[in-house]
Motif scaffolding. Sequence first.
Motif, PDB file in Angstrom:
ATOM      1  N   TYR A  96       0.839  -1.114   0.003  1.00 14.00           N
ATOM      2  CA  TYR A  96       0.081   0.113  -0.068  1.00 14.00           C
ATOM      3  C   TYR A  96       0.909   1.195  -0.063  1.00 14.00           C
ATOM      4  CZ  TYR A  96      -3.275   3.642   1.889  1.00 14.00           C
ATOM      5  OH  TYR A  96      -3.921   4.632   1.805  1.00 14.00           O
ATOM      6  N   ARG A  97       0.735   2.145  -1.013  1.00 17.60           N
ATOM      7  CA  ARG A  97       1.457   3.539  -1.062  1.00 17.60           C
ATOM      8  C   ARG A  97       2.835   3.469  -0.620  1.00 17.60           C
ATOM      9  NH1 ARG A  97      -3.376   7.724   0.034  1.00 17.60           N
ATOM     10  NH2 ARG A  97      -4.711   6.845  -1.552  1.00 17.60           N
ATOM     11  N   GLN A 146     -11.641  -0.694   8.119  1.00 14.53           N
ATOM     12  CA  GLN A 146     -12.092  -1.795   7.229  1.00 14.53           C
ATOM     13  C   GLN A 146     -13.023  -2.439   8.219  1.00 14.53           C
ATOM     14  OE1 GLN A 146     -11.443  -1.870   4.100  1.00 14.53           O
ATOM     15  NE2 GLN A 146      -9.504  -0.728   4.052  1.00 14.53           N
ATOM     16  N   ARG A 164      -4.840  -5.605   8.804  1.00 19.12           N
ATOM     17  CA  ARG A 164      -3.970  -4.611   8.216  1.00 19.12           C
ATOM     18  C   ARG A 164      -3.368  -3.678   9.335  1.00 19.12           C
ATOM     19  NH1 ARG A 164      -4.781  -2.244   3.187  1.00 19.12           N
ATOM     20  NH2 ARG A 164      -6.247  -3.712   1.970  1.00 19.12           N
ATOM     21  N   ALA A 175      -8.154  13.155   9.655  1.00 21.92           N
ATOM     22  CA  ALA A 175      -6.447  12.730   9.922  1.00 21.92           C
ATOM     23  C   ALA A 175      -6.015  11.182   9.741  1.00 21.92           C
ATOM     24  CB  ALA A 175      -6.245  13.790  10.877  1.00 21.92           C
ATOM     25  N   HIS A 196      -5.650   9.132   6.956  1.00 23.84           N
ATOM     26  CA  HIS A 196      -4.551   9.788   6.014  1.00 23.84           C
ATOM     27  C   HIS A 196      -3.224   9.445   6.592  1.00 23.84           C
ATOM     28  CE1 HIS A 196      -6.864  11.903   2.802  1.00 23.84           C
ATOM     29  NE2 HIS A 196      -7.618  11.915   3.743  1.00 23.84           N
ATOM     30  N   ALA A 240      -3.883   1.502   5.594  1.00 17.49           N
ATOM     31  CA  ALA A 240      -5.183   1.610   5.242  1.00 17.49           C
ATOM     32  C   ALA A 240      -6.014   0.573   5.871  1.00 17.49           C
ATOM     33  CB  ALA A 240      -5.220   1.325   3.712  1.00 17.49           C
ATOM     34  N   ARG A 255      -9.111   3.683   6.355  1.00 17.72           N
ATOM     35  CA  ARG A 255      -9.075   4.328   5.069  1.00 17.72           C
ATOM     36  C   ARG A 255      -8.845   5.810   4.846  1.00 17.72           C
ATOM     37  NH1 ARG A 255     -13.118   4.293   1.555  1.00 17.72           N
ATOM     38  NH2 ARG A 255     -14.625   3.841   2.940  1.00 17.72           N
ATOM     39  N   PRO A 256      -8.429   6.329   3.687  1.00 13.68           N
ATOM     40  CA  PRO A 256      -8.035   7.767   3.699  1.00 13.68           C
ATOM     41  C   PRO A 256      -9.462   8.389   3.081  1.00 13.68           C
ATOM     42  CG  PRO A 256      -6.674   7.000   1.936  1.00 13.68           C
ATOM     43  CD  PRO A 256      -7.427   5.833   2.875  1.00 13.68           C
ATOM     44  N   ILE A 284     -13.329  14.462   3.007  1.00 14.07           N
ATOM     45  CA  ILE A 284     -14.238  15.057   4.006  1.00 14.07           C
ATOM     46  C   ILE A 284     -15.779  14.764   3.488  1.00 14.07           C
ATOM     47  CG2 ILE A 284     -15.341  17.252   5.039  1.00 14.07           C
ATOM     48  CD1 ILE A 284     -12.744  17.174   6.303  1.00 14.07           C
ATOM     49  N   ASP A 285     -15.746  14.995   2.169  1.00 15.30           N
ATOM     50  CA  ASP A 285     -17.111  14.633   1.313  1.00 15.30           C
ATOM     51  C   ASP A 285     -17.718  13.301   1.701  1.00 15.30           C
ATOM     52  OD1 ASP A 285     -17.526  17.184   0.295  1.00 15.30           O
ATOM     53  OD2 ASP A 285     -16.955  16.686  -1.743  1.00 15.30           O
ATOM     54  N   GLU A 286     -16.739  12.310   1.602  1.00 11.60           N
ATOM     55  CA  GLU A 286     -17.070  10.961   1.846  1.00 11.60           C
ATOM     56  C   GLU A 286     -17.397  10.673   3.315  1.00 11.60           C
ATOM     57  OE1 GLU A 286     -14.253   8.014   0.598  1.00 11.60           O
ATOM     58  OE2 GLU A 286     -15.617   6.244   0.923  1.00 11.60           O
ATOM     59  N   ASN A 306       0.063  18.476   3.061  1.00 17.01           N
ATOM     60  CA  ASN A 306      -1.072  17.420   2.606  1.00 17.01           C
ATOM     61  C   ASN A 306      -2.420  18.197   2.535  1.00 17.01           C
ATOM     62  OD1 ASN A 306      -2.572  15.190   2.294  1.00 17.01           O
ATOM     63  ND2 ASN A 306      -1.667  13.970   3.740  1.00 17.01           N
ATOM     64  N   ALA A 308      -5.268  16.888   2.034  1.00 15.68           N
ATOM     65  CA  ALA A 308      -6.402  16.428   2.651  1.00 15.68           C
ATOM     66  C   ALA A 308      -6.626  16.758   4.339  1.00 15.68           C
ATOM     67  CB  ALA A 308      -6.233  14.873   2.642  1.00 15.68           C
ATOM     68  N   LEU A 309      -5.286  17.296   4.712  1.00 18.49           N
ATOM     69  CA  LEU A 309      -5.433  17.612   6.305  1.00 18.49           C
ATOM     70  C   LEU A 309      -5.903  19.249   6.539  1.00 18.49           C
ATOM     71  CD1 LEU A 309      -2.013  16.122   6.852  1.00 18.49           C
ATOM     72  CD2 LEU A 309      -4.098  15.109   7.234  1.00 18.49           C
ATOM     73  N   SER A 319     -14.042  22.559   2.427  1.00 18.44           N
ATOM     74  CA  SER A 319     -15.433  22.453   1.756  1.00 18.44           C
ATOM     75  C   SER A 319     -16.528  22.400   2.708  1.00 18.44           C
ATOM     76  CB  SER A 319     -15.162  21.415   0.704  1.00 18.44           C
ATOM     77  OG  SER A 319     -15.266  19.996   1.700  1.00 18.44           O
ATOM     78  N   LEU A 364       3.459  -5.211  -6.911  1.00 20.32           N
ATOM     79  CA  LEU A 364       2.244  -5.347  -6.212  1.00 20.32           C
ATOM     80  C   LEU A 364       1.793  -4.050  -5.350  1.00 20.32           C
ATOM     81  CD1 LEU A 364       2.775  -8.766  -4.688  1.00 20.32           C
ATOM     82  CD2 LEU A 364       1.202  -8.138  -6.552  1.00 20.32           C
ATOM     83  N   TYR A 365       2.623  -3.068  -5.847  1.00 19.63           N
ATOM     84  CA  TYR A 365       2.361  -1.717  -5.186  1.00 19.63           C
ATOM     85  C   TYR A 365       0.959  -1.024  -5.549  1.00 19.63           C
ATOM     86  CZ  TYR A 365       2.596   3.497  -5.238  1.00 19.63           C
ATOM     87  OH  TYR A 365       2.621   4.736  -5.058  1.00 19.63           O
ATOM     88  N   ARG A 366       0.211  -0.569  -4.678  1.00 18.81           N
ATOM     89  CA  ARG A 366      -1.347  -0.130  -5.120  1.00 18.81           C
ATOM     90  C   ARG A 366      -1.141   1.500  -4.559  1.00 18.81           C
ATOM     91  NH1 ARG A 366      -1.080  -3.353  -7.627  1.00 18.81           N
ATOM     92  NH2 ARG A 366      -2.141  -5.218  -8.192  1.00 18.81           N
ATOM     93  N   ARG A 367      -1.624   2.319  -5.213  1.00 18.23           N
ATOM     94  CA  ARG A 367      -1.590   3.729  -4.932  1.00 18.23           C
ATOM     95  C   ARG A 367      -3.123   4.096  -4.318  1.00 18.23           C
ATOM     96  NH1 ARG A 367      -0.921   7.232  -2.857  1.00 18.23           N
ATOM     97  NH2 ARG A 367      -1.052   9.473  -3.125  1.00 18.23           N
ATOM     98  N   ASP A 376      -6.514   3.603  -2.228  1.00 17.06           N
ATOM     99  CA  ASP A 376      -6.937   2.885  -1.024  1.00 17.06           C
ATOM    100  C   ASP A 376      -8.009   1.981  -1.419  1.00 17.06           C
ATOM    101  OD1 ASP A 376      -9.748   4.183   0.132  1.00 17.06           O
ATOM    102  OD2 ASP A 376      -8.420   5.613  -1.262  1.00 17.06           O
ATOM    103  N   PRO A 377      -7.881   0.735  -0.517  1.00 21.18           N
ATOM    104  CA  PRO A 377      -8.950  -0.382  -0.575  1.00 21.18           C
ATOM    105  C   PRO A 377     -10.336   0.004  -0.263  1.00 21.18           C
ATOM    106  CG  PRO A 377      -7.491  -0.493   1.126  1.00 21.18           C
ATOM    107  CD  PRO A 377      -7.243   0.465   0.677  1.00 21.18           C
TER     108      PRO A 377
END
Lengths: 603, 332, 333
Positions: free
Chosen positions: A61-62, A335, A343, A391, A394, A399, A402-403, A406-408, B42, B44-45, B50, C38-41, C43-44
């Motif tokens: 992940y990332r 999750q 995770r 926060a 992020h 994850a 999950r990141p 705000i809208d979600e 960042n 997002a922070l 909005s 297998l890198y994933r940007r 999020d799941p």
Amino acid sequence: MKIITARRISQVFFLALFLWLCAVSILGEGWWQWRGWPVNAFLQLDPLVAIATLATTGAIYRGLIWALVTVIATILLGRVFCGWFCPFGTLHQVLGYIGRRYMRVAARIRVNTYHPAQAIKYYILLFMLGAAAWNLWRPVSPLFRSTLQTGLLDPIPLMQRSVNLTFGTLADHAFRPAAAGQRHYEGALGIGAVFLAALLVNVLIPRFYCRFVCPLGALLGVLGRFALLRIGKTHARCSDCRLCHVDCEGACDPQGHVRPGECVLCFNCTDTCPDDTLRYATRTSAAGERPWPGMTRRSALVALGTGLAAAPLARLSALAGTNFVPGVLRPPGSQAEDEFLARCIKCGQCMKICPTNIIQPALLQGGVEALWTPVLNHRIGTSGCTPNCVACGHICPTAAIRPLTIDEKLGRGEFAADGPVRMGLAFVDRGRCLPWAMGTPCIVCQEVCPVAPKAITTSDVFEEVTGGRLHVSEARDGVIEVSGVAWLPGQWATGDFHLQGAGGQPRAIVESGERTLRLGAEGEAVRRDASPHPGQDEEGPRAGEDVRIVVRLQRPVVSPALCTGCGICEHECPVRGLRAIRVTAENESRHPEHGVLVSGKKG
Amino acid sequence: MPARSRRTTHPAGPIERVVSWFVLLALVLIAAGLWTLQSRPNPALIPGASSPPAVAVAAEGWLNAIPVDFSPMGPPERFNAQTVSDKIDGKAELYLSAGFVSLTTRRMAGRERASEWFEVYVFEMESPRAAFAVYSAQRRPGARALPAPAEGYVAGNGVFALRGRHYVELIAADLASAPAAEAFAAALLDKLPAEKAALSERDFFPPDRLVADSVGLIAESAFGFDRLNQVMTARLRAGAGEVTAFVASRATPEEARALAQAYEAFLLANGGQGRPAPAGLAGTVGVDLYGALEVVIARGNVVAGIHEADDAESGWAAAQALGARLGEMLPP
Amino acid sequence: MSVPGKTLPTANLTRREFARRAALAGVSVAAASAIGALYRRDDPRPATSADRRFEFGTYAAPDTAGRLSVVTGGDRAGAVGRALELVGGMGAFVRRGERVLLKVNAAFATPPIVGATTHPEFLEAVIAHCRAAGAAEVLVTDNPINDPATCFRLTGIAAACERAGATLVMPTDGAFQRYTQSGGRLLCDWPVLAGPLAGVDRVIGLAPIKDHHRSGASLSLKNWYGLLGGRRNVFHQDIHTIITELALMFRPTLVMLDGTESMISNGPTGGSTADLKPTRTIIASTDPVAADSLGVTLLGRRAEDLPYLAQASARGAGRMDVERMDVKRAQMG
């Protein structure tokens, strides 16, 4: 400059960097706050995090891809991570150095010589990888799923958690209370005790943790099996003075059959060897080496198998299923529980960054495997979950949370159809709630509810107060007098108390003396409950009439369709012990099957 | 026997030295890289980007207190600097550059005739001066002024007014609804706090030549020059027609002089030709810009001038009058 | 680490051993790097409708490129008819049985008199022509800035659709899909109003002629802005680029500009009838850049004053050199 000087500078640099990144893990845009600092850098360079989550999720992940840098460096050079980079290792080395200053040379040689028990760390690694392995296969039964436990002993998450939640927090309380807020963490003693114990044992055996416990060290030892460069002797024979063992950090026996898997590349041996026989070179040691961990294949399989067995054993209690613990609330965007446990590395980053301090390390309430994973506690924090904050998702390096945008989180914009992310549902405890149980007016939870429209509404009733039945002895001009009472002046004039005659509408008491009450005009609130006989009671109670004092109560009612489980109501509830309104895991978005409504989603 | 006495250590060899310095260099590079990285927050922070504002403002109260003749068609809506473009997309920058605080709107209908409806916009600005800037920038010509003491006008179906730090628009659905909007405006304006705008530059325009209701305030980048901010403009009668004059105050005479020179240089760089000022006009330069005359006057801490005069004669006449007025108003 | 050189008897063996180790280390590095794939940007998360990718279709009618007409005078409906006639009649663009989408400008919840939105009479006339040409269905849509239902109602557009027999398609949340323009700088993974475009054969843009505080003028190209979702007002930071990218999204069947009353000042919201000027012009074209180049002159400005027209034309979205095009002009009473 000597290589050991460069190594010490590197160790101090990365230890300072680690502490700095912990210190700036505060939500904000100043240079001393999170802003753009790569606060997960150490976790992301930790290959055990990457490999274990790769096993449990099938993906890297990332930022975890950064672990590739460590992996390649280790394959080519050996455990350079342990001796030059690992901040936990640096602490061990410093304490070990202090401890052995007081030992005689013979004792130092003895304590820094390889011990067969150093194989334990490989068993620990295998056990944890075994427990994490089930998701590679995913058999039909949901019992056979990965549980990720590397974070318990993986040095980077361990130190991150310990600094974030215990000693870093203590330092904040002592030196910068304003910057960090007065934060608290449940069960910090346990986290701190593990950390302290791991450090103090260095006084007896230097780098005890690295040699005997560290699963990351074990992983790197195996990864460095074919390292191009390694410590070794140029001649098989030397004076055998064993001075190379005096300051050996890894206890890797450079004097005899060196164990490259144990060597942390401290270079103390090449520096102290009086015969100048030790080299870091391409050739293997002239005295021979023992490249593989000191364990048998059979015992390795047993460790792996035990891990494989442990994961479904933990799931047998169905805590991630039907027997879910209602008190275990996870941060917004978490999750579903089985995926979460596959995770979360228990690093405590979310707990550190949470601006309201509500994310807390779990004790055993979510099961043994959920130890030190993040749960919400609305009593300990400074508020509930802030609506405009995402926060935790992020900062989470894996994850598990999950990141969200705000809208979600708020279910706006393109997520309007999905509704807000719910962490749980608030329930009013009618046995403890002041207006429900005690006849005492209170409307705090309704007022603080941040959802629009409010998820807490009130049901208004008039209830007779204790000792409220009265006999009017005299009445004129809206003032009535009763006999046989001795009230405190003003007692009934708080605005909540009303007087009700036989069959009439309650009228607000605006003044109260020791034995008198004065009634106001029919108020707004009363008029709303449309009287069947308007005007009937306009004259007020007459002398000789039986009346009663009633209190207007606004009793909170939660709408499950609107409540997001943010917990602000629970935090603010004036019943300070066991709150009279509490959020539990019903209705949480991550588990649709926990819903209490036919449709979990809004309209 | 203590350990250290037995130990010998080796001096660093050449490879060892190179490797060590290389490691140090790598650490320095890592530190530099991290410092660069941290300066990019960042996104997002940054909370609230909005999110609608949570705090109620006074304007909501004014729009909730509805005269009996009107009934609301919906609740008041409120917008902050981040969300104002949700309401007036495309024109938001006009308000934002002038100093915008909030916008509150509500639709109202006449109680008797529901077909007569209008929408009220209350723009709260940072200062009365900022409110004046947005008011004057949008002034419609040929409008009917509102009865005194209100400052505002009716143009077609719209009512536009200014009071203190609030700029108010009422847009009626059709011409028939305009009188209702005007009546509502009168009641609303009474409630808004009065506050005097600091518009002292207005006095620098020669009163005998000043065209009524022509004074405007440009908050930023007047006449396409990005350093010409907080500029007061007005129409002056000159010759047979009118020309545009401007005045901008600066903190010190040096600042004013530097700005005047920079503006002159800007005009020349954009194709202007220098023109000598007539005798008796101190600190004044003229620039012919494609047939239109631009005049720049630096006097004391004030930069003034004439913008786009179609004929040079009336341009210079207005400049003379402006210069003379500045001479009277400014201490020698 | 300087060494007095000394060859060991096992030198050969050592070299072979090292070669073997180096090969294995190389294989390990290669394997680690391969696992790195297998890198994933992302999020799941559970897949949502927003994850589907969207592409625009082909809406231009064959052999109609470069048609342009300008009609002055007359009433709205009459001028619309004449302008359509001059570009070949609606029949040249809409065939029997086709589904037509009319993209109106309903950005603000303001009444038609303000001129900030597509006038209902203008819309009604175009719907009638589409129906006369045999369109199976006429859809009308926009993603307004204010609340959609209120906007469609107060602008009179909802009523016009009802009267003329068109279907109003609301910009519901499910109607947006992610769109990425190849070579686009701003339109990357951005939600666009895809729902109303599904199964549509023809797209016609109907826009008023307006001053625009930020971009200079809001005409047929700026009208496509209403096909964007999300927090699109960030694009105001780079308004000319976004309008250029809007121009490159797709070629419309036709665009029509309503300059019966042009908003010459205080745009794009205006507010007062004093902001309007009776320019009494209807423009129809298959080339939106050409239509806008002509339309902007009604505001007393030149096409060269609008950077986005030059950018759009340079990138092939249409022509600015209308003087060299075959412009069909007509004057009505």
